[in-house]
Structures are given as C-alpha cells and as structure tokens.
Scaffold this active site. Structure first.
Site, PDB file in Angstrom:
ATOM      1  N   HIS A 157      46.089   1.579  -4.872  1.00  0.00           N
ATOM      2  CA  HIS A 157      46.287   3.106  -4.407  1.00  0.00           C
ATOM      3  C   HIS A 157      45.220   4.099  -4.812  1.00  0.00           C
ATOM      4  CE1 HIS A 157      50.678   2.401  -3.554  1.00  0.00           C
ATOM      5  NE2 HIS A 157      50.385   1.649  -4.609  1.00  0.00           N
ATOM      6  N   ASN A 176      57.010   3.933  -2.415  1.00  0.00           N
ATOM      7  CA  ASN A 176      56.230   3.661  -1.392  1.00  0.00           C
ATOM      8  C   ASN A 176      56.863   3.914   0.094  1.00  0.00           C
ATOM      9  OD1 ASN A 176      53.897   2.406  -2.488  1.00  0.00           O
ATOM     10  ND2 ASN A 176      54.941   0.188  -2.366  1.00  0.00           N
TER      11      ASN A 176
HETATM   12 FE1  HDD Z   1      52.326   0.278  -8.429  1.00  0.00          FE
HETATM   13  C1  HDD Z   1      49.992   2.693  -8.803  1.00  0.00           C
HETATM   14  C2  HDD Z   1      54.113   2.146  -6.152  1.00  0.00           C
HETATM   15  C3  HDD Z   1      54.565  -2.143  -7.972  1.00  0.00           C
HETATM   16  C4  HDD Z   1      51.058  -1.291 -10.957  1.00  0.00           C
HETATM   17  N1  HDD Z   1      52.043   2.160  -7.597  1.00  0.00           N
HETATM   18  C5  HDD Z   1      51.043   2.827  -7.872  1.00  0.00           C
HETATM   19  C6  HDD Z   1      51.047   4.253  -6.952  1.00  0.00           C
HETATM   20  C7  HDD Z   1      51.872   3.976  -6.440  1.00  0.00           C
HETATM   21  C8  HDD Z   1      52.744   2.541  -6.499  1.00  0.00           C
HETATM   22  C9  HDD Z   1      52.710   5.043  -5.099  1.00  0.00           C
HETATM   23  C10 HDD Z   1      50.059   5.344  -7.013  1.00  0.00           C
HETATM   24  C11 HDD Z   1      50.418   6.303  -8.050  1.00  0.00           C
HETATM   25  C12 HDD Z   1      49.450   7.569  -7.792  1.00  0.00           C
HETATM   26  O1  HDD Z   1      49.257   7.960  -6.743  1.00  0.00           O
HETATM   27  O2  HDD Z   1      48.553   7.652  -8.724  1.00  0.00           O
HETATM   28  N2  HDD Z   1      53.777   0.094  -7.225  1.00  0.00           N
HETATM   29  C13 HDD Z   1      54.608   1.010  -6.452  1.00  0.00           C
HETATM   30  C14 HDD Z   1      55.727   0.695  -5.821  1.00  0.00           C
HETATM   31  C15 HDD Z   1      55.978  -0.798  -6.424  1.00  0.00           C
HETATM   32  C16 HDD Z   1      54.750  -1.099  -7.409  1.00  0.00           C
HETATM   33  C17 HDD Z   1      56.464   1.093  -4.866  1.00  0.00           C
HETATM   34  C18 HDD Z   1      57.111  -1.613  -6.309  1.00  0.00           C
HETATM   35  C19 HDD Z   1      58.036  -1.386  -5.853  1.00  0.00           C
HETATM   36  N3  HDD Z   1      52.768  -1.522  -9.399  1.00  0.00           N
HETATM   37  C20 HDD Z   1      53.766  -2.194  -9.091  1.00  0.00           C
HETATM   38  C21 HDD Z   1      53.623  -3.542 -10.064  1.00  0.00           C
HETATM   39  C22 HDD Z   1      52.810  -3.307 -10.923  1.00  0.00           C
HETATM   40  C23 HDD Z   1      52.123  -1.865 -10.370  1.00  0.00           C
HETATM   41  C24 HDD Z   1      54.778  -4.553 -10.087  1.00  0.00           C
HETATM   42  C25 HDD Z   1      52.168  -3.806 -12.019  1.00  0.00           C
HETATM   43  C26 HDD Z   1      53.001  -4.648 -12.731  1.00  0.00           C
HETATM   44  N4  HDD Z   1      50.644   0.536  -9.706  1.00  0.00           N
HETATM   45  C27 HDD Z   1      50.371  -0.188 -10.812  1.00  0.00           C
HETATM   46  C28 HDD Z   1      49.130   0.201 -11.684  1.00  0.00           C
HETATM   47  C29 HDD Z   1      48.800   1.828 -10.862  1.00  0.00           C
HETATM   48  C30 HDD Z   1      49.852   1.457  -9.730  1.00  0.00           C
HETATM   49  C31 HDD Z   1      48.088  -0.681 -11.592  1.00  0.00           C
HETATM   50  C32 HDD Z   1      47.427   1.834 -10.176  1.00  0.00           C
HETATM   51  C33 HDD Z   1      46.980   3.137 -10.408  1.00  0.00           C
HETATM   52  C34 HDD Z   1      48.062   3.872 -11.342  1.00  0.00           C
HETATM   53  O3  HDD Z   1      49.084   2.527 -11.788  1.00  0.00           O
HETATM   54  O4  HDD Z   1      48.353   4.747 -11.728  1.00  0.00           O
HETATM   55  O5  HDD Z   1      49.469   0.360 -12.766  1.00  0.00           O
END
Ligand code: HDD
Length: 718
Positions: free
Chosen positions: A102, A175
């Site tokens: 993202h 999402n």
């Molecule tokens: Fe995630 C970012 C949505 C599963 C780990 N995720 C991130 C963002 C969104 C989502 C919208 C961007 C937020 C922003 O605009 O700053 N992610 C989801 C959805 C998931 C999902 C809807 C499943 C239903 N994500 C998911 C899992 C993991 C992560 C299973 C790790 C175990 N996601 C992350 C992250 C991020 C992230 C690496 C990257 C940047 C952040 O968090 O702030 O931690």
C-alpha cells in the site's frame, strides 16, 4: 593564464534573475511563504502584509538563499556554511521507508455522521447517537506498486479510515474487496513477496501479471475467491469515489451490557460503483499516472465532496454456525441477499490535505485501534494483523512516538505513563511516571488512573476448543472449502463481466512464462466454473488440464447480484466527468449551453481543443481546459464534440483526434458528435450508429453510463 573579468561586488547580487511571481524582489532578501506551515513558527516579518523571513531551522534569518559561502569568488565552499549544510543535510534525509504494501496512496480529511444509531448493539459513542459526528482521515491505496507507481494497475485498493472519536481513534483498515487472498497471517509475507517486483530482476512494478505471483496463487487454492474479484472490474476502478470498502474480517460489536454480536463493515459509495476497461486503464496510466489522486483532489477542491454510507451486517454465533462457511475465514463473505446491510452512518470527504508528506505519508493505521464497543474476532488473519501494524509504523516513522504526529494523534485527551523515546515532543510535568502512586497525598499531581467503568474491556469470548485441543498449528477444517464462493462470485456477474474476468485471466496468465504454473491455475479454475476454465484455456491456446482435487466439494450458492458492478450500476451523471471537444469556428453559445445542461445534471465538463489558448469561435473566443493531445478521451466518462464541418474535416487527419473518438467508443462510453464529427471523424474512428452514439443535443438524455452491449462488437473477449 588570462584573468577572468571580475564582476564588481555590487553586481554579484544583481546577477540573479528574478522570474515573475518568484516571490522575490530586487534589493530584498529571499522570502518564504511563512506562517503556519513553517512548523507553527510565528510570522516574523517586519510588515504585516509581507511574507515571513526565511530562517534556518534554528531561527536565524538567512540573507542569501542562492549562493553558498565560498573562499573567494571562484573558490571552494566553506565548511562553516551552516546555512548550506543544514539545508542539504535536511534534504538528504527527506525520504522515509515507503510502506511495504500500500505504498502508493491518496488521502483526504472528512467527517463521519451517525444516521441510524445502533446503541443496542455497541457502546461505541460514534455509532450510538443519531447525529453524532467525528472527524475522519481516509487513505486509499494500491497494494503492490511503490509510492511513485501508477494509480490504475489491476490491483486491490486499500480503503483505510481513521475515526477520531471522543473515545479515542478507531481505525477501520479495509480494502475495496470484501475477502482476502489468504486465511492465516503467517502467509502474508509470502503473498506480498510473490506479487511485488521479482527478487532478482526488480520488475514488474505494480502488476500481478508475472510468474512468481501466479506460482504462489496456483499453490494456494484459498486465494481463488479473491482472485475472481481481483480479475474482475473491481481491480480496475474508474475513480476512488466509485469504490466500495469493506472491513473484510468479522469483528465484534459489544453493547454496554457486555453482550456481543458479530459484525461485518461495508462502505457504499453514494455515487455508485464504476470501473474501467483494461485497455482504458492501461491508457490512463500513460496519460495521467496520478489519475485517481488528481480526481479525488479535484473533486474535493471543487466542493464535490465524495461520500460513503457505512453499513453493517450483524449476526450472532448461532446464525454463523448455520452458514456453509466459517465467518472467521477471511476468504469468505456473507451475501447481502442473505443478510442485508444496515446503513448506520455517512462519511463525507470535504478537505484535502495541506501537506502530502505530513499527512498522507505519515498517517499510521492500526487495526488494533478500536474503541469500547468494538472488538476483534478470532479470525487468524486479523489476529496476525494485530501484531503487524504497530511494528511497521516504528520502522517507517522511526519512533514509538509516531502517535504524536498530528495526523495520528487522537483528538480526545490522552495521557498515560509512557515516557521518553526518540522524538518525544510532549513535555509531561511532575514525577508521576509510574502507577500506582500516592503522590496526590503529598499534594502533587498523581497522574491519570485506569477506569474500569468506561475503559476498553475485551469481550469475554468463550472458546472451548483450546481446552479440547491444546496448542496446535493447523487450519480448521471449516476453512477447507476454497471454491464455493469463487463460484458464487463468478456466477453472480453479468455475461459481460464474466467475459472481463476470463479475459483478465488470459492476459495475466499469458505473461506467465512457466508452463506448469499456468497449468496449475487452470486446474483450479475448473473447480470454480468449467466454462470459465475452458474460455481461459482457449484464450491461451492450451489444453485444459485435469481439475485439481478440492479438499471439499464446492457447493452452488444462490447468485448474489450485489457482487456485480453492472447490476448495481446507477444511471446518473452525478460526479461524472465529460470531455467536450471543440475547434476553431465552433458555436460558443452551443458549447456554453451544453456545459450548463451537463453541469445541471451534477457532472463536470472539461473542455478540450486542438490548441489550449484563446481560439476564435462563432460568437466569441474561448480558452480550453486541455489540449487535445494531452487530454485523451480515457480521462472522461463520456465525450461530446461540436465543431463546424471544415474543422471536423481538418481534425480527421489527426490521429490523436481520431483516437479520441475511437477509444471512447470501444470503451463503451457515450459518444456525442455534431454532424461534422459524425461525417468526418466517426467513420475513421469506426464509431457506428447505435446505442450511446448521438448528437450533442441528445447527450444529456443519453447520459454517461457505459453501453456494455457494444463491447462484443468492438473487442474479442475471452
Ligand atoms: Fe495490511 C497496510 C489492508 C492484511 C500488514 N493494509 C495496509 C493498508 C491497508 C491494508 C488498507 C494501508 C494503510 C495505509 O493507507 O496506511 N491488510 C489490509 C487488509 C487485509 C490486510 C484489508 C486483510 C483483510 N496486512 C494484512 C496482513 C498483514 C498486513 C495479514 C500482516 C500480517 N498492512 C500490513 C503492514 C502495512 C499494511 C505491513 C504496510 C503499511 C502499514 O501497514 O501501515 O503492516
């Protein structure tokens, strides 16, 4: 050696050229724009109407922002030039690590208002009182591409909302697709590694059409449902204003009696759902890589505030137990036709960010940010997310104090005994940095205390499986059906949407170079829908392999029209953008009337002409919003053209003008043209008479919706 002529000291300063509007005046020192944006430094100008003086970060006024300090006229720069060093030092460190996923996102401020309170279900104040409001910040994103990548790849869109409630921040980090690729967070790093640029070659950027992604997907049958969504038109939305949002997981609502129900969150765009065609999305990427970001910014800037209704699907454990899937499995959705969505509030985005980095880049969403009345379920994907986000913020923003950055700070008071740490900006007073303490007894400030009555308490969910099973690493057998909902999704689409899915699969798999990877995906498609598998195999000119053996035989669920964009499509011009092409000699009154009529329907008009400056028309002159070559029709929802015969004839020799009509036509948009364009441009652009092809006068009654029935006549879909 001949000596260079030396300017006199008096000419050194006047050697600078000053462009109009540079904000600098001969004879004065350089100026900044001052005021608030400069870290709230007070306006230090001598004159109330003059801009503030430029200073170093430490407040010392700068006399010359054009030249570094040198030892002699042509000599080396001096180490003592603290003005230069501070400026370059700061610049060298301007970038922070981009989000691992993202990374590319666009944000905006807004407000949430509760319209139908559900106090009987939750003690969250923001959902308990009609008319309750709170500020929000939203960040939309693509998933796979880097921060500088395009806005319109085929991808999932992030839809993250931070509600700054009076009970603390609630982040709904969702999402635009209600299900996920994987069931357990332990697979997330593998999923993300596979879709990002391939490890050795560093490409492709922002695209899933490559070996490693499809290799992983083929080996993970649980991904099949989300693959159907990602390959559908949901993966190529027209604007961010036209996407749905989903909390994805099952969460809990808990009321003030401590009773709990399960809940799924939905965001419904007030402007309805809209998508692009693949060809269009690809062309937009070239014409305007910032298409979605610009659209969101301009809509808000012009007062056309996008809005979404927040809806809930509420159910209890008993109901959940009766469904043919496990509600804790994030690869499953609950069809709206089975359990209707109840709208409880509306979010309106009404303010653009003042500074992209400070707000959109530094915003930190945490699924752990919940308020009393909202709680988690045991969904193993959600449980893993509860660990991940805090960590990532520390690595991105560099400090455990990231919550103090204005965009992340709650708007309600917050106080605890957490202290110090890198970049601490608060200055807590007194000695009370531990609890319990009895400092109050000595008349000192004892600091805050816990509050059992109003504080967050976890719902006491009972789960006997631990007592029975002990610790284990396994996937519950209730998560084993990977195909029924993929089938449900595919079969709920219109014929045209199904053709888009099949074509997207053909496109993506055609980019896969490993034969066995394609074959494996095809073997899985057979479990979703035999016809789909056949179409994709035919599109790839490959043999259909034997079907993969499913762990659980898929079932046929009742079709859900709510899953289809086209079946929900709204015939409205509200929020749509119309391209209006004119040329030398066009009738000014006609252009103005068209504009007025279109705007009266809630759409915006973007005028396009072969030359952007003032050109002569019948009845006056006019300046266009964009030049033809820089404003291809892919940027608009529908197009209309009005010009005299001779101008149309002249334009028909320009490939860009012909393409303007040809693209709008094959992208199934309304194409309205005056007799001149119909005679000279339509035939060259292969625009045929029929639905959605009309005269400018008829444009408003035809509208801006797509004419999908045209598609099979202009494109060979799989
Ligand atoms: Fe995630 C970012 C949505 C599963 C780990 N995720 C991130 C963002 C969104 C989502 C919208 C961007 C937020 C922003 O605009 O700053 N992610 C989801 C959805 C998931 C999902 C809807 C499943 C239903 N994500 C998911 C899992 C993991 C992560 C299973 C790790 C175990 N996601 C992350 C992250 C991020 C992230 C690496 C990257 C940047 C952040 O968090 O702030 O931690």
């Amino acid at each position: 050696m001949a000596k260079r002529p030396q300017p006199s000291p008096a000419t050194v300063n006047t050697l600078r050229e000053h462009a109009p509007g540079s904000g600098r005046h001969e004879g004065t020192v350089a100026t900044g724009n001052g005021g608030e944006t400069h870290q709230h430094i007070a306006h230090d100008s001598d004159h109330a109407d003059a801009p503030a003086h430029l200073t170093t970060n430490h407040g010392v006024r700068i006399s010359d922002n054009q030249n570094s300090l040198k030892a002699g006229r042509r000599g080396p720069t001096l180490l003592e030039d603290f003005v230069l060093r501070e400026k370059i030092f700061h610049f060298d460190h301007e970038r922070i690590p981009e989000r691992i996923v993202h990374a590319r996102g666009s944000g905006a401020h807004g407000v949430f208002e509760c319209t139908d309170p559900i106090a009987e279900l939750t003690s969250a104040a923001i959902l308990s009182e009609k008319g309750a409001t709170c500020p929000v910040f939203v960040r939309f994103s693509t998933v796979a591409g880097g921060a500088g990548s395009i806005d319109t790849p085929r991808d999932v869109r992030g839809f993250a909302v931070k509600f700054y409630t009076e009970q603390g921040n609630w982040d709904l980090v969702g999402n635009n697709i209600p299900v996920f690729f994987i069931q357990d967070a332990i697979k997330f790093p593998d999923l993300v590694h596979s879709v990002k640029m391939e490890a050795d070659r560093g490409y492709p950027q922002a695209g899933s059409a490559h070996d490693t992604f499809w290799d992983f997907i083929g080996l993970m049958p649980e991904a099949m449902h989300m693959i159907m969504w990602a390959m559908s038109d949901r993966g190529i939305p027209r604007t961010l204003r036209n996407i749905e949002g989903f909390g994805v997981h099952t969460f809990r609502l808990v009321n003030d009696k401590g009773q709990s129900q399960f809940v799924k969150f939905h965001w419904k765009p007030v402007l309805g759902l809209e998508s692009t065609t693949w060809d269009e999305a690809v062309k937009i990427a070239g014409a305007d890589p910032d298409f979605h970001r610009r659209d969101l910014f301009e809509a808000i800037d012009s007062g056309n505030f996008p809005a979404w209704d927040l809806g809930v699907q509420v159910f209890d454990e008993e109901w959940a137990g009766q469904q043919p899937y496990d509600v804790l499995d994030a690869t499953k959705l609950i069809p709206e036709e089975v359990l209707p969505v109840r709208v409880v509030g509306r979010m309106t985005l009404n303010r653009n960010v003042d500074n992209f980095f400070a707000e959109t880049e530094q915003v930190a969403f945490l699924p752990t940010n919940v308020v009393p009345g909202i709680d988690f379920s045991n969904d193993p994907l959600l449980q893993g997310r509860l660990f991940s986000y805090m960590d990532t913020q520390k690595s991105r923003l560099g400090t455990t104090n990231f919550h103090q950055i204005p965009i992340n700070a709650p708007k309600c008071p917050f106080h605890n005994m957490q202290r110090d740490g890198l970049m601490q900006t608060l200055v807590p007073k007194g000695r009370a940095n531990y609890e319990p303490n009895s400092l109050a007894e000595a008349g000192e400030d004892g600091g805050p205390r816990e509050c059992p009555e109003t504080g967050f308490t976890s719902f006491q969910a009972r789960d006997d499986s631990y007592a029975e099973d002990g610790k284990l690493r396994l996937r519950s057998e209730t998560f084993a059906d990977h195909y029924s909902q993929a089938r449900l999704f595919y079969r709920s689409q219109t014929e045209n949407e199904q053709a888009h899915i099949a074509s997207a699969l053909v496109f993506e798999l055609s980019k896969v170079t490993l034969e066995h990877v394609r074959t494996r995906v095809l073997s899985r498609l057979r479990n979703i829908d035999e016809d789909l598998a056949k179409r994709v195999a035919a599109g790839l000119a490959t043999e259909l392999p034997a079907a993969a053996k499913p762990a659980v035989k898929p079932i046929d669920m009742d079709a859900s029209p709510a899953l289809s964009i086209q079946q929900q499509s709204m015939d409205t011009m509200e929020g749509r953008k119309v391209g209006l092409l004119y040329a030398e000699g066009s009738d000014k009154a006609m252009i103005e009337k068209l504009k007025k009529d279109i705007e009266a329907k809630g759409a915006t008009v973007f005028t396009v002409a072969p030359k952007v400056g003032e050109i002569r028309l019948k009845g006056g002159t006019m300046k266009a919003d964009g030049q033809l070559a820089g404003s291809p029709s892919v940027l608009f929802d529908a197009v209309v053209a009005t010009m005299p015969m001779d101008a149309a004839e002249k334009l028909s020799k320009d490939a860009g003008a012909v393409q303007w009509f040809a693209d709008a036509y094959v992208h199934c948009k309304t194409v309205a043209g005056c007799p001149g364009t119909q005679k000279h441009l339509f035939p060259k652009a292969n625009v045929e008479p029929g639905e959605g092809v009309c005269l400018p006068e008829e444009f408003v009654s035809v509208g801006t919706k797509r004419h999908w029935a045209r598609e099979p006549t202009v494109r060979m879909l799989a």
